[in-house]
Design an enzyme around this catalytic site. Structure first.
Site, mmCIF file in Angstrom:
data_model
loop_
_atom_site.group_PDB
_atom_site.id
_atom_site.type_symbol
_atom_site.label_atom_id
_atom_site.label_comp_id
_atom_site.label_asym_id
_atom_site.label_seq_id
_atom_site.Cartn_x
_atom_site.Cartn_y
_atom_site.Cartn_z
ATOM 1 N NE ARG A 196 -2.186 -1.488 3.600
ATOM 2 C CZ ARG A 196 -2.263 -1.798 4.768
ATOM 3 N NH1 ARG A 196 -3.668 -1.569 5.152
ATOM 4 N NH2 ARG A 196 -1.099 -2.840 5.627
ATOM 5 C CE LYS A 226 0.641 -2.056 9.846
ATOM 6 N NZ LYS A 226 -0.539 -2.435 9.939
ATOM 7 C CE1 TYR A 241 -5.502 1.799 10.268
ATOM 8 C CE2 TYR A 241 -4.571 1.350 8.103
ATOM 9 C CZ TYR A 241 -5.592 1.773 9.485
ATOM 10 O OH TYR A 241 -6.405 1.577 8.218
ATOM 11 C CG HIS A 292 -1.401 -1.112 14.895
ATOM 12 N ND1 HIS A 292 -2.768 -0.854 15.244
ATOM 13 C CD2 HIS A 292 -1.358 -0.842 13.537
ATOM 14 C CE1 HIS A 292 -3.744 -0.940 13.853
ATOM 15 N NE2 HIS A 292 -2.726 -0.205 12.681
ATOM 16 C CD GLU A 318 -3.567 3.475 15.626
ATOM 17 O OE1 GLU A 318 -3.425 3.566 14.466
ATOM 18 O OE2 GLU A 318 -2.256 3.108 16.634
ATOM 19 C CB ILE A 362 -15.320 -3.239 11.571
ATOM 20 C CG1 ILE A 362 -15.972 -1.942 11.319
ATOM 21 C CG2 ILE A 362 -15.075 -3.001 9.667
ATOM 22 C CD1 ILE A 362 -17.549 -1.689 11.430
ATOM 23 C CB SER A 415 -17.613 -12.380 24.184
ATOM 24 O OG SER A 415 -15.910 -12.843 24.304
ATOM 25 C CB VAL A 474 -7.974 -10.054 11.906
ATOM 26 C CG1 VAL A 474 -7.730 -8.656 11.342
ATOM 27 C CG2 VAL A 474 -8.092 -11.106 11.070
ATOM 28 C CB ALA A 475 -7.231 -8.846 17.345
ATOM 29 C CG ASP A 517 -3.584 -4.659 14.007
ATOM 30 O OD1 ASP A 517 -4.991 -5.063 14.676
ATOM 31 O OD2 ASP A 517 -4.271 -3.646 13.173
ATOM 32 C CB ALA A 526 0.833 -7.272 12.150
HETATM 33 N N1 NAI Z 1 -4.219 -7.974 11.175
HETATM 34 C C1 NAI Z 1 -4.004 -6.773 9.895
HETATM 35 O O1 NAI Z 1 -4.194 -6.536 8.812
HETATM 36 C C2 NAI Z 1 -5.895 -5.879 10.135
HETATM 37 C C3 NAI Z 1 -6.203 -5.858 11.615
HETATM 38 N N2 NAI Z 1 -6.796 -5.218 12.224
HETATM 39 C C4 NAI Z 1 -7.606 -4.954 13.815
HETATM 40 O O2 NAI Z 1 -8.472 -6.207 13.495
HETATM 41 C C5 NAI Z 1 -9.213 -5.860 15.167
HETATM 42 C C6 NAI Z 1 -10.614 -5.596 14.887
HETATM 43 O O3 NAI Z 1 -10.750 -4.316 14.395
HETATM 44 P P1 NAI Z 1 -12.487 -4.106 14.476
HETATM 45 O O4 NAI Z 1 -13.259 -5.221 13.865
HETATM 46 O O5 NAI Z 1 -11.817 -2.644 13.396
HETATM 47 O O6 NAI Z 1 -12.486 -3.359 15.833
HETATM 48 P P2 NAI Z 1 -14.800 -2.950 16.027
HETATM 49 O O7 NAI Z 1 -14.425 -1.877 16.949
HETATM 50 O O8 NAI Z 1 -15.135 -2.716 15.143
HETATM 51 O O9 NAI Z 1 -14.762 -4.618 16.792
HETATM 52 C C7 NAI Z 1 -14.489 -5.021 17.718
HETATM 53 C C8 NAI Z 1 -15.082 -5.243 18.448
HETATM 54 O O10 NAI Z 1 -14.218 -6.554 19.732
HETATM 55 C C9 NAI Z 1 -15.353 -6.979 20.273
HETATM 56 N N3 NAI Z 1 -14.743 -6.577 21.970
HETATM 57 C C10 NAI Z 1 -14.569 -6.546 22.534
HETATM 58 N N4 NAI Z 1 -13.969 -7.252 23.762
HETATM 59 C C11 NAI Z 1 -14.470 -8.707 23.703
HETATM 60 C C12 NAI Z 1 -13.988 -9.480 24.168
HETATM 61 N N5 NAI Z 1 -13.973 -9.672 25.407
HETATM 62 N N6 NAI Z 1 -14.461 -10.561 23.732
HETATM 63 C C13 NAI Z 1 -15.659 -10.506 22.502
HETATM 64 N N7 NAI Z 1 -15.620 -9.293 21.648
HETATM 65 C C14 NAI Z 1 -15.327 -8.428 22.663
HETATM 66 C C15 NAI Z 1 -15.979 -5.590 20.358
HETATM 67 O O11 NAI Z 1 -17.345 -5.029 20.914
HETATM 68 C C16 NAI Z 1 -16.129 -5.347 19.178
HETATM 69 O O12 NAI Z 1 -17.927 -5.445 18.857
HETATM 70 C C17 NAI Z 1 -8.451 -4.407 15.239
HETATM 71 O O13 NAI Z 1 -7.232 -5.018 16.168
HETATM 72 C C18 NAI Z 1 -7.758 -3.857 14.432
HETATM 73 O O14 NAI Z 1 -6.445 -2.881 14.385
HETATM 74 C C19 NAI Z 1 -7.835 -3.956 11.500
HETATM 75 C C20 NAI Z 1 -7.333 -3.889 9.875
HETATM 76 C C21 NAI Z 1 -6.455 -4.759 9.338
HETATM 77 C C1 PYR Z 2 -5.109 -1.885 10.528
HETATM 78 C C2 PYR Z 2 -3.567 -2.083 9.899
HETATM 79 O O1 PYR Z 2 -3.472 -2.614 11.034
HETATM 80 C C3 PYR Z 2 -3.301 -2.360 8.824
HETATM 81 O O2 PYR Z 2 -3.640 -2.237 8.221
HETATM 82 O O3 PYR Z 2 -2.677 -2.908 8.300
#
Ligand code: NAI
Ligand code: PYR
Length: 377
Positions: free
Chosen positions: A15, A74, A93, A95, A117, A177, A219, A266-267, A269, A299
């Site tokens: 990107r 990043k 970003y 993190h 973020e 999301i 959960s 996915v989390a 990051d 990540a």
């Molecule tokens: N690895 C990668 O390339 C990427 C990673 N991400 C990451 O993915 C993760 C999720 O992002 P989003 O969906 O946008 O966040 P979001 O805020 O839309 O959703 C997170 C959800 O987790 C829930 N949650 C919180 N604690 C919880 C628990 N103990 N048990 C179950 N659910 C719980 C929340 O209620 C919320 O619905 C983030 O860390 C984000 O940075 C996002 C894009 C790319």
């Molecule tokens: C959100 C994130 O970590 C990414 O898009 O790479």
């Protein structure tokens, strides 16, 4: 203002922080844009495309980083820390909660570090994270499907099964999301899908949205353990904004999964939510096997579908970037509370609570720092 756009150097990060359309938008507001040679190639934008839009192509990364504001994708990696200087506006970003060294470098060098973020609207949504979460959520299931195939180390389960044979069991922890987009893909492929969240209102919305085509569960550690045990594909999709991800899936839980099952965290990051994920993996070496389970922990997942991701990301980052460039970050933060929440480090202070807490810094509110500079938020 001079805007610098370096080439991303993280593993397989294709990107780029700005498109030619973004260059046009900054130029219209009388800013100058320096783009590093080849920065857009992975996303399908040539140096000529940028020049046609009015950018200056710069061959030295050092020079690009000397701009007043650097727009990236990043978080900087260690070899980029040397480019930091006092007062640099770094918009990307970050993190920071799982990144003590980067946090220290930003604090020591007094960089103005604005994290995509943590920019957060009053309705709690994260507009600059959302598009990449949409991408990663969708990818998590196509990646999971790929690694469930025998030649890729998986147990040989087809996501949708076939008539007479059960489909895959997909368990998604976190129904935001990422989780919703993962669910859309998994349901679309015909898998049996369970989604867990602590937010019961969110589960209500998902229940309505999917009209009985997936199961929702509160959960808690009991429900997580029971769900993980039967999962062919487990997707980690939790987030507490700005904070280190909570570790929800223990080593003991992973041991109960059948060999050849797949985990996509996915989390990662934000530090990851699964205990057996002991390192971040890369697009060039994306998986490892532990307790017979294939683990994927990249990540920067959207970096692999860079054209789609760059367009989706810059659609949302550039308007805020223009506010910062036009008004300066102080006035922009004063007038836009969402943007103010993106400032994690400024003048050597950590201004995002969860980041300060993660690394033992005293937290100083952004309002406080700006007031000291005679800017009332
Ligand atoms: N690895 C990668 O390339 C990427 C990673 N991400 C990451 O993915 C993760 C999720 O992002 P989003 O969906 O946008 O966040 P979001 O805020 O839309 O959703 C997170 C959800 O987790 C829930 N949650 C919180 N604690 C919880 C628990 N103990 N048990 C179950 N659910 C719980 C929340 O209620 C919320 O619905 C983030 O860390 C984000 O940075 C996002 C894009 C790319
Ligand atoms: C959100 C994130 O970590 C990414 O898009 O790479």
């Amino acid at each position: 203002m001079i805007i610098g756009v370096p080439k991303e150097i993280k593993n397989n990060e294709n990107r780029v922080g700005i498109t030619p359309a973004g260059v046009v938008a900054f130029k219209k507001c009388n800013h100058e844009v320096w783009v590093e040679t080849g920065a857009g190639l992975g996303s399908g934008f040539t140096d000529q495309d940028y020049m046609d839009a009015g950018a200056v192509i710069v061959s030295s990364a050092k020079k690009v980083w000397s701009a007043q504001m650097v727009i990236k994708v990043k978080e900087p990696i260690a070899e980029e820390y040397g480019y930091f200087y006092e007062g640099l506006i770094l918009y990307t970003y970050l993190h920071l909660a799982p990144e003590p060294e980067l946090t220290k470098a930003l604090v020591d060098k007094k960089v103005v570090a604005i994290a995509y973020e943590t920019i957060q609207l009053d309705n709690k949504t994260l507009p600059l994270l959302t598009p990449m979460s949409e991408v990663a959520g969708r990818m998590s299931v196509q990646i999971g499907a790929r690694f469930l195939e025998n030649p890729n180390g998986g147990k040989g389960v087809l996501m949708g099964g076939v008539p007479g044979v059960s489909p895959a069991e997909v368990v998604i922890i976190g129904g935001g999301i990422v989780g919703t987009n993962a669910a859309k893909m998994a349901v679309g492929m015909g898998a049996n899908v369970t989604i867990l969240d602590v937010n019961i209102d969110r589960l209500r919305q998902l229940d309505d949205m999917f009209q009985g085509r997936l199961k929702t569960l509160a959960s808690n550690s009991y429900n997580i353990a029971e769900s993980v045990k039967k999962a062919d594909l487990l997707v980690g999709a939790v987030l507490i904004p700005g904070a280190r991800a909570p570790q929800l899936v223990t080593e003991e839980m992973i041991k109960t999964m059948n060999p050849g099952s797949v985990v996509v965290d996915v989390a990662i990051d934000q530090g990851g939510s699964i205990a057996t994920i002991d390192h971040i993996t890369t697009h060039s070496d994306p998986t490892y096997v532990k307790y017979g389970v294939v683990h994927y922990a990249v990540a920067n997942m959207p970096g692999a579908v860079a054209r789609t991701s760059t367009l989706a990301l810059t659609n949302v980052t550039i308007p805020y970037g223009i506010q910062i460039a036009n008004k300066g970050y102080k006035l922009a933060a004063k007038e836009n509370r969402a943007l103010a929440k993106g400032i994690n480090v400024i003048d050597g202070y950590v201004t995002y609570h969860a980041v300060a807490e993660a690394h033992g810094y005293s937290y100083v509110s952004i309002e406080n720092v700006l007031e000291r500079q005679n800017v009332t938020v």
